[in-house]
Design an enzyme around this catalytic site. Sequence first.
Site, PDB file in Angstrom:
ATOM      1  N   ARG A  90       0.762  -1.239  -0.091  1.00 27.27           N
ATOM      2  CA  ARG A  90       0.097  -0.073   0.034  1.00 27.27           C
ATOM      3  C   ARG A  90       1.011   1.231   0.104  1.00 27.27           C
ATOM      4  O   ARG A  90       0.534   2.287   0.490  1.00 27.27           O
ATOM      5  CB  ARG A  90      -1.105  -0.088   1.153  1.00 27.27           C
ATOM      6  CG  ARG A  90      -2.157  -1.177   1.084  1.00 27.27           C
ATOM      7  CD  ARG A  90      -3.203  -0.733   2.153  1.00 27.27           C
ATOM      8  NE  ARG A  90      -4.005  -1.934   2.230  1.00 27.27           N
ATOM      9  CZ  ARG A  90      -4.234  -2.362   3.630  1.00 27.27           C
ATOM     10  NH1 ARG A  90      -3.927  -1.859   4.783  1.00 27.27           N
ATOM     11  NH2 ARG A  90      -5.077  -3.312   3.733  1.00 27.27           N
ATOM     12  N   ARG A 145      -3.854   6.348   0.990  1.00 30.08           N
ATOM     13  CA  ARG A 145      -4.285   7.527   1.360  1.00 30.08           C
ATOM     14  C   ARG A 145      -3.632   8.307   2.233  1.00 30.08           C
ATOM     15  O   ARG A 145      -3.820   9.498   2.877  1.00 30.08           O
ATOM     16  CB  ARG A 145      -5.793   6.940   2.351  1.00 30.08           C
ATOM     17  CG  ARG A 145      -6.687   6.737   1.436  1.00 30.08           C
ATOM     18  CD  ARG A 145      -7.892   5.903   2.274  1.00 30.08           C
ATOM     19  NE  ARG A 145      -7.655   4.660   2.807  1.00 30.08           N
ATOM     20  CZ  ARG A 145      -8.601   3.990   3.526  1.00 30.08           C
ATOM     21  NH1 ARG A 145      -9.305   4.577   4.052  1.00 30.08           N
ATOM     22  NH2 ARG A 145      -8.070   2.851   4.149  1.00 30.08           N
ATOM     23  N   ARG A 150      -8.205  11.317  -5.069  1.00 35.01           N
ATOM     24  CA  ARG A 150      -9.536  10.772  -4.593  1.00 35.01           C
ATOM     25  C   ARG A 150     -10.562  11.821  -4.342  1.00 35.01           C
ATOM     26  O   ARG A 150     -12.001  11.348  -4.392  1.00 35.01           O
ATOM     27  CB  ARG A 150      -9.437  10.252  -3.144  1.00 35.01           C
ATOM     28  CG  ARG A 150      -8.626   8.836  -3.184  1.00 35.01           C
ATOM     29  CD  ARG A 150      -9.622   7.546  -3.791  1.00 35.01           C
ATOM     30  NE  ARG A 150     -10.675   7.109  -2.856  1.00 35.01           N
ATOM     31  CZ  ARG A 150     -11.930   7.329  -2.614  1.00 35.01           C
ATOM     32  NH1 ARG A 150     -12.246   8.053  -3.578  1.00 35.01           N
ATOM     33  NH2 ARG A 150     -12.388   6.768  -1.767  1.00 35.01           N
ATOM     34  N   ASP A 174      -7.103  -3.299  -6.909  1.00 38.85           N
ATOM     35  CA  ASP A 174      -7.765  -3.908  -5.858  1.00 38.85           C
ATOM     36  C   ASP A 174      -7.941  -5.276  -5.986  1.00 38.85           C
ATOM     37  O   ASP A 174      -8.128  -5.585  -7.048  1.00 38.85           O
ATOM     38  CB  ASP A 174      -9.022  -3.057  -5.298  1.00 38.85           C
ATOM     39  CG  ASP A 174      -9.461  -3.563  -3.817  1.00 38.85           C
ATOM     40  OD1 ASP A 174      -8.842  -2.832  -2.990  1.00 38.85           O
ATOM     41  OD2 ASP A 174     -10.146  -4.151  -3.696  1.00 38.85           O
ATOM     42  N   TYR A 218     -14.372 -12.871   1.031  1.00 43.36           N
ATOM     43  CA  TYR A 218     -15.244 -11.671   0.734  1.00 43.36           C
ATOM     44  C   TYR A 218     -16.658 -11.750  -0.382  1.00 43.36           C
ATOM     45  O   TYR A 218     -17.651 -11.307   0.296  1.00 43.36           O
ATOM     46  CB  TYR A 218     -14.659 -10.696  -0.134  1.00 43.36           C
ATOM     47  CG  TYR A 218     -13.487  -9.826   0.697  1.00 43.36           C
ATOM     48  CD1 TYR A 218     -13.971  -8.714   1.602  1.00 43.36           C
ATOM     49  CD2 TYR A 218     -11.938 -10.038   0.631  1.00 43.36           C
ATOM     50  CE1 TYR A 218     -12.858  -8.072   2.184  1.00 43.36           C
ATOM     51  CE2 TYR A 218     -11.047  -9.379   1.087  1.00 43.36           C
ATOM     52  CZ  TYR A 218     -11.834  -8.334   2.225  1.00 43.36           C
ATOM     53  OH  TYR A 218     -10.659  -7.924   2.859  1.00 43.36           O
TER      54      TYR A 218
END
Length: 361
Positions: A30, A34, A43, A79, A157
């Site tokens: 990552r 963010r 974003r 992702d 998921y």
Amino acid sequence: MTDFPELKNDCFLRTALGKPCDRTPVWAMRQAGRYLPEFRAEREKADFFTICRTPELACEVTLQPLRRFDLDAAIIFCDIMVIPQALGLEVLMLKGKGPSLPEPLLDPTHLTRLVEKVDIRAELGYVLDAVTLTRQRLEGKVPLIGFSGAPWTLMAYMVEGGGSKTWSLAKTWLYKHPKESHQLLQRITDVVVDYLVAKVEAGAQALQVFDSWAGELAPHIFFTFAFPYLQQIGRRIRERVGHEVPLIVFAKGASYAIPQLAQDTEYNVIGLDWTIEPAEAVKLATTPLEGKPLRRVTLQGNLDPCALFAERDTLAEEVVRMLNGFGSASLIANLGHGMQPNHDPEHLKVFVDTIHNTPRS
């Protein structure tokens, strides 16, 4: 095959393949995300999956950390949930919650909802285009990593409908519907293999498989429902792309499986989380399995991401401690999991620079 700029820094690739390099290569899971203000600025203009689906945007955010830090590899921004999308499930990325599937697979009858044969170019061509564009824009500075989620993590998921503290719905499938669970895991595996091979063809120079929820399984369940598919992915990709593309597996929380991952798969690099001491990981990775010749693998990891919240001097001490723990083992330095949104970018710089400035035996 696209012509790409000549690679200038091959330290990551050399180390991944067990070859010597004059410094310890480093990247961070990552590393595009963010915690970077420039990523947050992107974003504000586009939602998460729009960035993933727009090659120019995915390329831009992939390159952002390379402009700040002396990293030895880039990893394409995407992702793991694009595979459930390609299989026909709706996936939303909800603020503060993460991936959410409004209509998960509630029971085995729902398997009929999945796409029978996924056309990788048609469904995931935007990822491949982003890989090719980014490989060009890197101008040979560092290698580019492509990645995928592992079958068990993706199944979790798809059944659970999103993140979970217990993963009880997904794990219930394994105990209650083992036959159908294997069918689902195999279908996911087939897509993962085709997807990762296509990434190499598009320009990826290394591949990583993330089994983020491996640690949620009892060991015998892991070896029944997760490990065989990780094994299969490595073998099938190796058959199709050869031996010069390093393969990395990261089974978070499954340190007990390091001997099998190291000695009974085709992966060159074994990713480690922060819950195992480096010296113990080295010992496990060099534990021979009966009837099999000893494979030499590279380890990747494994600083606790929360160490980046420490004062800079303390952080540097933790990095040196980690490096010393690995001794002379072949190592790609990384975190034991991904960067967090509230990390200070300057502390990632301390991590990276300390890795490069610390000699190893």
